[in-house]
Enzyme design. Structure first.
Site, short mmCIF file in Angstrom:
data_model
loop_
_atom_site.label_atom_id
_atom_site.label_comp_id
_atom_site.label_asym_id
_atom_site.label_seq_id
_atom_site.Cartn_x
_atom_site.Cartn_y
_atom_site.Cartn_z
N ASP A 13 0.82 -1.13 -0.09
CA ASP A 13 0.16 0.07 0.06
C ASP A 13 0.95 1.31 -0.16
OD1 ASP A 13 -2.44 -1.50 0.19
OD2 ASP A 13 -1.66 -1.89 2.38
N HIS A 41 -4.42 -1.44 -5.75
CA HIS A 41 -3.83 -0.37 -5.95
C HIS A 41 -4.63 0.79 -6.69
CE1 HIS A 41 -2.20 -2.77 -9.25
NE2 HIS A 41 -2.68 -1.85 -9.97
#
EC number: 6.3.4.4
Length: 428
Positions: A13, A41
């Protein structure tokens, strides 16, 4: 410089999608080489926000050929959900290539993933429940299903029968769940055969020829270094090699074709799931970072654990991956803090550790040793050069560069594609 590998330097992340997208217009291929739809994402293009889980983020850039390599495990239902959603929004997905050697997530892999986590209870790993681990386990046990198997129904059925002989016994006798039907599984997998046919290819050969033509190939890693099956915080890791070396095995290219290795790192640290996290904040400061940074999983929606920047991990990632450049993201999230701590080493039972402890027990007991930096209050989202940043923000970036093991070549100051301070050309 035809080949560049992009990986996460922390626990995922970090904003790899933004970094990939920023490079995308200048590359010819973007290759996903590991993982599956367990990592998401988000890429922001203008007013449009795209959440991707399985497709390479290069699919959003016209002219780029997006590729799914042999190291990826593919849930075909998710693949076409993403393709159909993007197509409906006007994104051309027709150039997508899929390795014939990639392994396929079958319905029984998802079932096993979910029931195993429930069975483990407090000892759970914290998986996303999407069948990633069980699919990789079948790959290692040599009973996996590959994309190419969908084009020979007899082989497909034979493999499904062999896998379910074992798994149904486990489901019935250990987990008290109903058996999975061979016929239904085969029918489910065959339903995707015609749609994947145009995209299936020998990815290794395709990429080798592209590199021979001096085309630029970007290899996009899923998850991150600290989740790597070998080099992460085992057992709280993913099931694939998420470090730069995984690009070679996961796409079928030799190491000597890779020219640059870029690692993406947040200006602070986050983690999803279980496992050690030395700088974790369990107080109001942690909640502020979570809210200001929008730290909720793209794939699961669950809140991410938050903490301060950990230079020990950055140095480790630089060494393990051979990082040539860092991309620092989410610097804007730190705007408004009076003082910003940075972990420069660990204290383990009174002993200073400048590197990650070897043992899992020591890592769990590691306490951060902090240095403190002055914060800033100015809005930095419009900055496009280092000179545009407040002096304290500049000093923070320069300090992280000095203690993290490699140069910081770009700094993210917002979610949009243009909100990036470029210090060094990543392809130059």
């Amino acid at each position: 410089m035809p080949a560049i590998v992009l990986v996460g330097a922390q626990w995922g992340d970090e904003g790899k999608g933004k970094a990939t997208d920023a490079l995308g217009a200048r590359v010819d291929y973007v290759v996903k080489f590991n993982g599956g739809n367990n990592a998401g994402h988000t890429v922001v293009v203008g007013d449009e926000k795209y959440a991707l889980h399985l497709l390479p983020s290069g699919i959003l850039t016209p002219g780029v050929t997006p590729v799914i390599g042999n190291g990826v495990v593919v849930d075909l239902s998710v693949l076409f959900e993403e393709i159909d959603a993007l197509t409906a929004r006007g994104v051309d997905c027709s150039k997508l290539l899929l390795s014939a050697s990639a392994h396929v997530i079958a319905p029984y892999h998802r079932v096993l993933d979910q029931v195993t986590e429930r069975f483990l209870g407090s000892r759970k790993i914290g998986t996303t429940g999407r069948g990633i681990g069980p699919t990789y386990a079948d790959k290692i046990n040599r009973i996996g299903i590959r994309v190419q198997d969908l084009f020979d129904e007899s082989i497909l059925r034979q493999k499904v029968e062999g896998a379910l002989d074992q798994k149904n016994h486990l489901l019935l006798k250990v987990y008290n769940r109903r058996a999975v039907s061979v016929d239904e599984t085969v029918e489910n997998l065959l339903s995707f055969r015609d749609r994947i046919a145009p995209m299936v290819t020998d990815v290794s050969l395709e990429l080798s020829r592209a590199l021979d033509r001096d085309e630029i190939v970007l290899f996009e890693g899923g998850q991150a270094t600290m989740l790597d099956i070998d080099h992460g915080t085992y057992p709280y890791v993913t099931s694939s090699n998420a470090t730069a070396a995984g690009a070679c095995t996961g796409a079928g290219i030799p190491p000597n074709r890779v020219d640059r290795i870029v690692a993406v790192v947040k200006a602070y640290t986050t983690r999803v799931g279980e496992g050690p996290f030395p700088t974790e904040l369990l107080d109001a400061d942690g909640e502020k970072l979570r809210q200001d940074g929008g730290e909720f999983g793209t794939t699961t929606g669950r809140p991410r654990r938050t903490g301060w920047y950990d230079a020990v991990i950055s140095r480790y990632s630089a060494r393990i991956n051979g990082v040539t450049d860092f991309v620092l993201t989410k610097l804007d999230t730190l705007t408004g803090w009076e003082r910003i701590p940075v972990c420069v080493a660990y204290d383990v039972d009174g002993v200073r550790h400048d590197e990650i402890p070897m043992s899992q027990s020591d890592f769990h007991h590691a306490k951060p040793i902090y240095e403190f930096f002055d914060g800033w209050t100015e809005d930095i989202t419009g900055a496009r050069s280092m000179e545009d940043l407040p002096k304290n923000a500049q000093a923070y970036v320069e300090a992280l560069e000095a203690i993290s093991g490699s140069r910081i070549s770009a700094v993210g100051v917002g979610p949009d594609r243009e909100q990036t301070v470029v210090r060094h050309d990543l392809l130059g």
